[in-house]
Design a protein around this motif. Structure first.
Motif, PDB file in Angstrom:
ATOM      1  N   PHE A  52      72.901  31.298  47.075  1.00  0.00           N
ATOM      2  CA  PHE A  52      74.076  32.844  47.825  1.00  0.00           C
ATOM      3  C   PHE A  52      72.896  33.359  48.761  1.00  0.00           C
ATOM      4  CE2 PHE A  52      76.067  36.690  48.076  1.00  0.00           C
ATOM      5  CZ  PHE A  52      77.498  36.032  49.291  1.00  0.00           C
ATOM      6  N   GLU A  53      71.970  33.400  48.448  1.00  0.00           N
ATOM      7  CA  GLU A  53      71.586  35.026  48.638  1.00  0.00           C
ATOM      8  C   GLU A  53      70.228  34.146  49.709  1.00  0.00           C
ATOM      9  OE1 GLU A  53      70.974  34.133  45.501  1.00  0.00           O
ATOM     10  OE2 GLU A  53      71.688  35.902  44.541  1.00  0.00           O
ATOM     11  N   MET A  54      70.186  32.667  50.427  1.00  0.00           N
ATOM     12  CA  MET A  54      69.329  32.452  50.605  1.00  0.00           C
ATOM     13  C   MET A  54      70.298  31.702  52.063  1.00  0.00           C
ATOM     14  SD  MET A  54      66.823  31.410  52.599  1.00  0.00           S
ATOM     15  CE  MET A  54      65.639  31.206  51.009  1.00  0.00           C
ATOM     16  N   ALA A  55      71.145  31.899  51.739  1.00  0.00           N
ATOM     17  CA  ALA A  55      72.767  31.207  52.768  1.00  0.00           C
ATOM     18  C   ALA A  55      72.647  32.669  53.294  1.00  0.00           C
ATOM     19  CB  ALA A  55      74.012  31.018  51.893  1.00  0.00           C
ATOM     20  N   LYS A  56      72.658  33.366  53.091  1.00  0.00           N
ATOM     21  CA  LYS A  56      73.313  35.209  53.323  1.00  0.00           C
ATOM     22  C   LYS A  56      71.933  35.629  54.273  1.00  0.00           C
ATOM     23  CE  LYS A  56      75.660  38.792  53.692  1.00  0.00           C
ATOM     24  NZ  LYS A  56      76.045  39.223  55.511  1.00  0.00           N
ATOM     25  N   ARG A  57      71.673  35.282  53.945  1.00  0.00           N
ATOM     26  CA  ARG A  57      69.552  35.397  55.045  1.00  0.00           C
ATOM     27  C   ARG A  57      70.242  34.610  55.671  1.00  0.00           C
ATOM     28  NH1 ARG A  57      64.726  35.287  51.337  1.00  0.00           N
ATOM     29  NH2 ARG A  57      66.256  34.580  49.509  1.00  0.00           N
ATOM     30  N   MET A  58      69.982  33.322  55.991  1.00  0.00           N
ATOM     31  CA  MET A  58      70.216  32.486  56.936  1.00  0.00           C
ATOM     32  C   MET A  58      71.419  32.587  57.861  1.00  0.00           C
ATOM     33  SD  MET A  58      68.692  30.060  57.873  1.00  0.00           S
ATOM     34  CE  MET A  58      68.373  28.620  55.924  1.00  0.00           C
ATOM     35  N   ALA A  59      72.649  32.873  57.642  1.00  0.00           N
ATOM     36  CA  ALA A  59      73.620  33.246  58.114  1.00  0.00           C
ATOM     37  C   ALA A  59      73.139  34.309  58.884  1.00  0.00           C
ATOM     38  CB  ALA A  59      74.932  33.689  56.608  1.00  0.00           C
ATOM     39  N   ASP A  60      72.599  35.336  58.131  1.00  0.00           N
ATOM     40  CA  ASP A  60      72.102  36.803  59.133  1.00  0.00           C
ATOM     41  C   ASP A  60      70.983  36.245  60.444  1.00  0.00           C
ATOM     42  OD1 ASP A  60      73.921  38.139  57.842  1.00  0.00           O
ATOM     43  OD2 ASP A  60      72.291  38.592  56.450  1.00  0.00           O
ATOM     44  N   ALA A  61      70.442  35.673  59.658  1.00  0.00           N
ATOM     45  CA  ALA A  61      69.133  35.173  60.201  1.00  0.00           C
ATOM     46  C   ALA A  61      70.247  34.629  62.030  1.00  0.00           C
ATOM     47  CB  ALA A  61      68.114  34.772  60.351  1.00  0.00           C
ATOM     48  N   LEU A  62      71.157  33.673  61.615  1.00  0.00           N
ATOM     49  CA  LEU A  62      71.357  32.963  63.053  1.00  0.00           C
ATOM     50  C   LEU A  62      72.511  33.679  63.348  1.00  0.00           C
ATOM     51  CD1 LEU A  62      71.882  29.831  61.183  1.00  0.00           C
ATOM     52  CD2 LEU A  62      70.067  30.393  62.853  1.00  0.00           C
ATOM     53  N   GLY A  63      73.009  34.934  63.547  1.00  0.00           N
ATOM     54  CA  GLY A  63      73.955  35.764  63.669  1.00  0.00           C
ATOM     55  C   GLY A  63      74.976  35.596  63.242  1.00  0.00           C
ATOM     56  N   LEU A  64      75.347  34.553  62.129  1.00  0.00           N
ATOM     57  CA  LEU A  64      77.330  34.281  61.934  1.00  0.00           C
ATOM     58  C   LEU A  64      77.681  34.810  60.770  1.00  0.00           C
ATOM     59  CD1 LEU A  64      76.094  30.215  61.828  1.00  0.00           C
ATOM     60  CD2 LEU A  64      77.608  31.390  63.862  1.00  0.00           C
ATOM     61  N   SER A  65      78.531  35.430  59.886  1.00  0.00           N
ATOM     62  CA  SER A  65      79.465  35.754  59.361  1.00  0.00           C
ATOM     63  C   SER A  65      79.182  34.460  58.066  1.00  0.00           C
ATOM     64  CB  SER A  65      80.568  35.651  59.176  1.00  0.00           C
ATOM     65  OG  SER A  65      81.717  34.484  59.478  1.00  0.00           O
ATOM     66  N   LEU A  66      78.551  34.820  57.093  1.00  0.00           N
ATOM     67  CA  LEU A  66      78.261  33.051  56.253  1.00  0.00           C
ATOM     68  C   LEU A  66      79.669  32.616  56.083  1.00  0.00           C
ATOM     69  CD1 LEU A  66      76.981  32.838  53.567  1.00  0.00           C
ATOM     70  CD2 LEU A  66      78.029  33.869  52.068  1.00  0.00           C
ATOM     71  N   ASP A  67      81.172  33.195  56.011  1.00  0.00           N
ATOM     72  CA  ASP A  67      82.136  32.081  56.402  1.00  0.00           C
ATOM     73  C   ASP A  67      81.479  31.003  57.832  1.00  0.00           C
ATOM     74  OD1 ASP A  67      82.670  33.096  53.690  1.00  0.00           O
ATOM     75  OD2 ASP A  67      84.992  33.910  55.230  1.00  0.00           O
ATOM     76  N   ASP A  68      81.646  31.575  58.032  1.00  0.00           N
ATOM     77  CA  ASP A  68      81.072  30.799  59.648  1.00  0.00           C
ATOM     78  C   ASP A  68      79.883  29.732  59.451  1.00  0.00           C
ATOM     79  OD1 ASP A  68      83.564  31.714  61.084  1.00  0.00           O
ATOM     80  OD2 ASP A  68      81.402  33.069  62.062  1.00  0.00           O
ATOM     81  N   PHE A  69      78.715  30.492  58.769  1.00  0.00           N
ATOM     82  CA  PHE A  69      78.031  29.603  58.582  1.00  0.00           C
ATOM     83  C   PHE A  69      78.350  28.046  57.367  1.00  0.00           C
ATOM     84  CE2 PHE A  69      73.830  28.660  55.232  1.00  0.00           C
ATOM     85  CZ  PHE A  69      73.463  28.321  56.017  1.00  0.00           C
ATOM     86  N   TRP A  70      78.858  28.466  56.486  1.00  0.00           N
ATOM     87  CA  TRP A  70      79.440  27.656  55.602  1.00  0.00           C
ATOM     88  C   TRP A  70      80.852  26.701  56.598  1.00  0.00           C
ATOM     89  CZ3 TRP A  70      76.343  26.636  51.671  1.00  0.00           C
ATOM     90  CH2 TRP A  70      76.196  27.629  51.127  1.00  0.00           C
ATOM     91  N   ALA A  71      81.151  27.196  57.065  1.00  0.00           N
ATOM     92  CA  ALA A  71      82.073  25.831  57.283  1.00  0.00           C
ATOM     93  C   ALA A  71      81.334  25.313  59.160  1.00  0.00           C
ATOM     94  CB  ALA A  71      83.709  26.677  58.617  1.00  0.00           C
ATOM     95  N   GLY A  72      80.305  26.192  59.086  1.00  0.00           N
ATOM     96  CA  GLY A  72      79.479  25.193  60.632  1.00  0.00           C
ATOM     97  C   GLY A  72      79.040  24.313  59.793  1.00  0.00           C
ATOM     98  N   LEU A  73      78.228  24.417  58.346  1.00  0.00           N
ATOM     99  CA  LEU A  73      77.749  22.673  57.973  1.00  0.00           C
ATOM    100  C   LEU A  73      78.693  22.223  57.209  1.00  0.00           C
ATOM    101  CD1 LEU A  73      75.097  25.135  55.020  1.00  0.00           C
ATOM    102  CD2 LEU A  73      74.915  23.579  57.346  1.00  0.00           C
ATOM    103  N   SER A  74      80.102  22.440  57.055  1.00  0.00           N
ATOM    104  CA  SER A  74      81.168  21.538  56.513  1.00  0.00           C
ATOM    105  C   SER A  74      81.656  20.415  58.109  1.00  0.00           C
ATOM    106  CB  SER A  74      81.680  22.320  55.637  1.00  0.00           C
ATOM    107  OG  SER A  74      81.949  23.209  54.974  1.00  0.00           O
ATOM    108  N   ASP A  75      81.190  20.628  58.402  1.00  0.00           N
ATOM    109  CA  ASP A  75      82.090  20.470  60.299  1.00  0.00           C
ATOM    110  C   ASP A  75      81.822  18.919  60.564  1.00  0.00           C
ATOM    111  OD1 ASP A  75      83.260  21.946  60.465  1.00  0.00           O
ATOM    112  OD2 ASP A  75      82.245  22.828  62.883  1.00  0.00           O
TER     113      ASP A  75
END
Length: 75
Positions: A52-75
């Motif tokens: 989770f911590e890595m996903a949060k850092r990744m989302a922040d670095a990409l300028g995305l919310s955590l929800d948008d980051f997870w949704a993007g990986l699910s597409d």
């Protein structure tokens, strides 16, 4: 959408993303990005099961919310 696409849309290189998330080896970013390739390299890692911590850092670095980051990986 793939992690590579999200990274490119954010205008970051693998090395820049690696630095932004506090990762010491750019190979980790590469291993998440190649997960969707066929055939899948043996060193590929599923980005959908990162900590989770890595996903949060990744989302922040990409300028995305955590929800948008997870949704993007699910597409």
């Amino acid at each position: 959408m793939s992690l590579k696409t999200m990274r490119e849309d954010a205008g970051l290189s693998q090395q820049e993303l690696c630095h932004a998330i506090g990762c010491s080896a750019v190979g980790r970013v590469w291993s998440w990005e190649v997960w969707d390739q066929s055939p899948r390299p043996k060193s590929a890692r599923n980005p959908r099961i990162m900590r989770f911590e890595m996903a949060k850092r990744m989302a922040d670095a990409l300028g995305l919310s955590l929800d948008d980051f997870w949704a993007g990986l699910s597409d």
